[in-house]
Design a protein around this motif. Structure first.
Motif, PDB file in Angstrom:
ATOM      1  N   HIS A   1       0.842  -1.205   0.000  1.00  0.00           N
ATOM      2  CA  HIS A   1       0.000   0.000   0.000  1.00  0.00           C
ATOM      3  C   HIS A   1       0.876   1.253   0.000  1.00  0.00           C
ATOM      4  O   HIS A   1       0.576   2.240  -0.689  1.00  0.00           O
ATOM      5  CB  HIS A   1      -0.913   0.014   1.222  1.00  0.00           C
ATOM      6  CG  HIS A   1      -1.871  -1.143   1.302  1.00  0.00           C
ATOM      7  ND1 HIS A   1      -1.464  -2.406   1.662  1.00  0.00           N
ATOM      8  CD2 HIS A   1      -3.210  -1.222   1.075  1.00  0.00           C
ATOM      9  CE1 HIS A   1      -2.512  -3.217   1.663  1.00  0.00           C
ATOM     10  NE2 HIS A   1      -3.581  -2.528   1.306  1.00  0.00           N
TER      11      HIS A   1
ATOM     12  N   ARG B   1      -5.531   7.855   0.485  1.00  0.00           N
ATOM     13  CA  ARG B   1      -6.549   6.802   0.648  1.00  0.00           C
ATOM     14  C   ARG B   1      -5.907   5.415   0.658  1.00  0.00           C
ATOM     15  O   ARG B   1      -6.310   4.538   1.419  1.00  0.00           O
ATOM     16  CB  ARG B   1      -7.599   6.904  -0.459  1.00  0.00           C
ATOM     17  CG  ARG B   1      -8.566   8.070  -0.288  1.00  0.00           C
ATOM     18  CD  ARG B   1      -9.803   7.915  -1.154  1.00  0.00           C
ATOM     19  NE  ARG B   1      -9.497   8.040  -2.575  1.00  0.00           N
ATOM     20  CZ  ARG B   1      -9.475   9.194  -3.236  1.00  0.00           C
ATOM     21  NH1 ARG B   1      -9.708  10.336  -2.593  1.00  0.00           N
ATOM     22  NH2 ARG B   1      -9.224   9.235  -4.540  1.00  0.00           N
ATOM     23  N   TRP B   2      -4.895   5.219  -0.184  1.00  0.00           N
ATOM     24  CA  TRP B   2      -4.210   3.931  -0.201  1.00  0.00           C
ATOM     25  C   TRP B   2      -3.446   3.699   1.102  1.00  0.00           C
ATOM     26  O   TRP B   2      -3.412   2.573   1.624  1.00  0.00           O
ATOM     27  CB  TRP B   2      -3.260   3.845  -1.392  1.00  0.00           C
ATOM     28  CG  TRP B   2      -3.906   3.252  -2.606  1.00  0.00           C
ATOM     29  CD1 TRP B   2      -4.346   3.905  -3.707  1.00  0.00           C
ATOM     30  CD2 TRP B   2      -4.183   1.860  -2.829  1.00  0.00           C
ATOM     31  NE1 TRP B   2      -4.888   3.021  -4.615  1.00  0.00           N
ATOM     32  CE2 TRP B   2      -4.793   1.748  -4.096  1.00  0.00           C
ATOM     33  CE3 TRP B   2      -3.984   0.702  -2.093  1.00  0.00           C
ATOM     34  CZ2 TRP B   2      -5.204   0.538  -4.641  1.00  0.00           C
ATOM     35  CZ3 TRP B   2      -4.386  -0.518  -2.620  1.00  0.00           C
ATOM     36  CH2 TRP B   2      -4.988  -0.600  -3.878  1.00  0.00           C
TER      37      TRP B   2
ATOM     38  N   ARG C   1      -5.954   2.802   3.700  1.00  0.00           N
ATOM     39  CA  ARG C   1      -6.429   1.443   3.447  1.00  0.00           C
ATOM     40  C   ARG C   1      -5.413   0.405   3.940  1.00  0.00           C
ATOM     41  O   ARG C   1      -5.780  -0.654   4.454  1.00  0.00           O
ATOM     42  CB  ARG C   1      -6.679   1.252   1.955  1.00  0.00           C
ATOM     43  CG  ARG C   1      -7.113  -0.167   1.596  1.00  0.00           C
ATOM     44  CD  ARG C   1      -7.348  -0.314   0.102  1.00  0.00           C
ATOM     45  NE  ARG C   1      -7.421  -1.715  -0.276  1.00  0.00           N
ATOM     46  CZ  ARG C   1      -7.576  -2.169  -1.519  1.00  0.00           C
ATOM     47  NH1 ARG C   1      -7.685  -1.294  -2.510  1.00  0.00           N
ATOM     48  NH2 ARG C   1      -7.615  -3.459  -1.761  1.00  0.00           N
TER      49      ARG C   1
ATOM     50  N   ASP D   1      -6.451  -2.621   6.249  1.00  0.00           N
ATOM     51  CA  ASP D   1      -6.377  -3.983   5.723  1.00  0.00           C
ATOM     52  C   ASP D   1      -5.405  -4.882   6.492  1.00  0.00           C
ATOM     53  O   ASP D   1      -5.387  -6.094   6.272  1.00  0.00           O
ATOM     54  CB  ASP D   1      -5.930  -3.963   4.251  1.00  0.00           C
ATOM     55  CG  ASP D   1      -7.015  -3.410   3.331  1.00  0.00           C
ATOM     56  OD1 ASP D   1      -8.137  -3.182   3.820  1.00  0.00           O
ATOM     57  OD2 ASP D   1      -6.728  -3.207   2.134  1.00  0.00           O
TER      58      ASP D   1
END
Length: 558
Positions: free
Chosen positions: A335, A353-354, A357, A361
């Motif tokens: 990521h 956003r990544w 995430r 995750d």
């Protein structure tokens, strides 16, 4: 000879090797002087051959076949040779002139010899020098266009058999094998130069495969075979540029080479280097084949690397992201790689956003890549989202309770002016860990390290007393409170010194003397210097045979 000076030798060798070289002057023998060079044998652990040059483009230089010299260093044997020459500076110009005269005389004599006589001399030398024989055989085969013989000779040059013992080439023989293997590179290049580039392409590919098999059985610690592999890659590219093979055929070979496990990076062959040979058609085929291979194995390292390499070269950020996204790591490292690619493409919102995430995750918060947390907190700070940065640091500390994460939490909390409350919560977690005997990766409870880092010495003493601490932590506590708690610090120092008095070695003695100096300081604060004198006297009496220890204590007036 102007570049051959003591100062020049010392500059190239360094102070240590230069001084050691002085001790090898009597070990130099068989000095041979040429026009611009001098060679000799130098006897050390073994007999080494040293060779100095002093008229090259870079001035003074040298090579030696000792282990240190083989790594590219200017060794003590070269220093000894240079100093030997400098010891008789007046004779060197005379010897160089004699070398030039000998060379000129030899040239004149050779030019006057009949062809039959020269052939006889050459045959005699060929019989004694295997390397010369192989070089001439390759030249002859190239002239005749004898591909079968050339292929056989190249295979011989890459065969490890003559250098291997029990099927393995040891470090001492690796360079000699690489020097022989370099002849294969030269032979392939000569084929291209003689107008047989298509044959050179085929032989270069075969040689790469054979070298890749050989490297598994060679101690290539110095990377000699990597240089041979790079030479084969260059020879292959040169041959392709000369022969201009069919674009589709070359593209398929390049993809197969990149994805195969035969080469294992030895040649470092980059398909993009062939762009001028492949042309538009070939590059299109190359990309198509790479995409097909990646879709068939999205988690394959070679497939991912090739796809990423081609996508980056074409400025295709979305494809780079797709390659990463197809195989996301559970710790968020992938990521982070995506976020950085998006940053480079000026797409910061997607990058953030990544990164977020990646945190969500993560299967195990304790295993989240610290670099991802750092990146996310930096982005939050840049956007003045200090509360979000604090929350991220708090979560990271909660999942991975260690001194570095404690420090990061402290910095984030101070930025929002709420460290007092955050500190109490963090210390409560660390006290619970200490109660369960949970230790840091350094040995003792993280609680003690955190309190020491906060400079809360009294609380750190209490924590160490109640929950325990390792020797490193106790020593730090004693050092930081020697002036205010000399009695407590003295007890620590005496306990740490006791086992050292039963050990030997200079490093042990240095540690012991350091503790003795601290013990002396504690007694000074306590006003009990007489007790220290008695302690040191007893120590000296018990260990008077340890001369290095006594000498070290003398130097510190102990």
């Amino acid at each position: 000879m102007g570049s051959l000076t003591e100062a020049g030798l010392k500059k190239l060798a360094g102070e240590r090797s230069f001084e050691r070289g002085r001790g090898y002057l009597d070990a130099v023998s068989g000095v041979e002087v040429g026009d611009g060079w001098v060679s000799a044998s130098v006897h050390g652990t073994e007999r080494y051959e040293a060779h100095l040059t002093f008229d090259g483009p870079g001035g003074l230089g040298g090579e030696c076949d000792c282990p240190y010299g083989l790594e590219g260093n200017f060794c003590k044997h070269l220093v000894a040779l240079g100093l030997t020459v400098l010891a008789d500076p007046k004779s060197l110009p005379r010897q160089r002139k004699a070398a030039r005269d000998r060379a000129q005389s030899l040239d004149t004599w050779l030019a006057a010899q009949p062809k039959a006589e020269l052939l006889a001399l050459l045959r005699e030398q060929i019989g004694e020098d295997r390397q010369l024989r192989r070089r001439l055989e390759l030249r002859a085969a190239s002239t005749r266009g004898d591909l079968v013989t050339i292929r056989a000779r190249i295979r011989e040059l890459l065969d490890i058999g003559p250098f291997a013992q029990y099927g393995y080439v040891e470090y001492a023989d690796a360079r000699a094998y690489a020097v022989q293997a370099e002849q294969a590179v030269s032979a392939i290049g000569a084929l291209t130069g003689s107008g047989r580039a298509n044959d050179a392409i085929a032989l270069a590919g075969e040689a790469m495969e054979q070298l890749a098999q050989a490297v598994e059985c060679v101690d290539d610690s110095d990377g000699w075979l990597g240089e041979v592999g790079a030479g084969l890659a260059d020879a292959h590219l040169d041959a392709c540029r000369a022969a201009r093979p069919a674009p589709g055929e070359l593209a398929r070979w390049l993809v197969g080479h990149a994805l195969g496990d035969v080469d294992d990076g030895l040649t470092d062959l980059d398909p993009l280097d062939y762009e001028d040979v492949l042309g538009v058609e070939g590059m299109a085929i190359l990309r198509k084949l790479a995409v097909e291979a990646w879709r068939a194995n999205r988690r394959g390292w070679a497939e991912k690397y090739l796809m990423e390499r081609l996508a980056k070269a074409g400025g295709d950020v979305d494809t780079v992201i797709a390659v990463h996204a197809a195989d996301l790591s559970p710790d968020g490292h992938t990521h982070l790689a995506i976020a950085r690619e998006l940053d480079g493409a000026q797409r910061p919102d997607e990058a953030l956003r990544w990164a977020e995430r990646g945190i969500r995750d993560a299967r195990d918060p304790a295993l989240v890549d610290t670099a991802l947390v750092d990146y996310l907190c930096d982005r939050y700070a840049q956007a003045d989202r200090l509360a979000d940065a604090l929350a991220a640091r708090r979560d990271h500390f909660g999942a991975r309770r260690a001194l570095p994460t404690y420090r990061q939490l402290r910095a984030a909390a101070r930025a929002t002016d709420c460290w007092s409350a955050e500190r109490e919560a963090a210390l409560a977690l660390l006290r619970a860990d200490a109660g369960r005997h949970k230790k840091s990766r350094f040995g003792g409870p993280v609680l003690v390290d955190a309190l020491l880092d906060d400079e809360d010495i009294d609380a750190a003493w209490q924590a160490a007393t109640e929950a325990g601490a390792d020797d490193r932590q106790w020593l730090t506590l004693a050092d930081q409170s020697r002036a205010t708690r000399p009695g407590d610090a003295l007890g620590v120092y005496l306990r740490l010194a006791d086992p050292l008095t039963k050990q030997t070695g200079n490093r042990i003695y240095e540690q012991l003397v350091s503790l003795l100096l601290s013990i002396q300081d504690c007694h000074r604060h306590l006003g009990t210097s007489d007790e220290f004198t008695e302690y040191v006297t007893a120590l000296r009496t018990a260990h008077k045979r340890r001369r290095n220890l006594m000498s070290l204590m003398d130097r510190h007036n102990l």
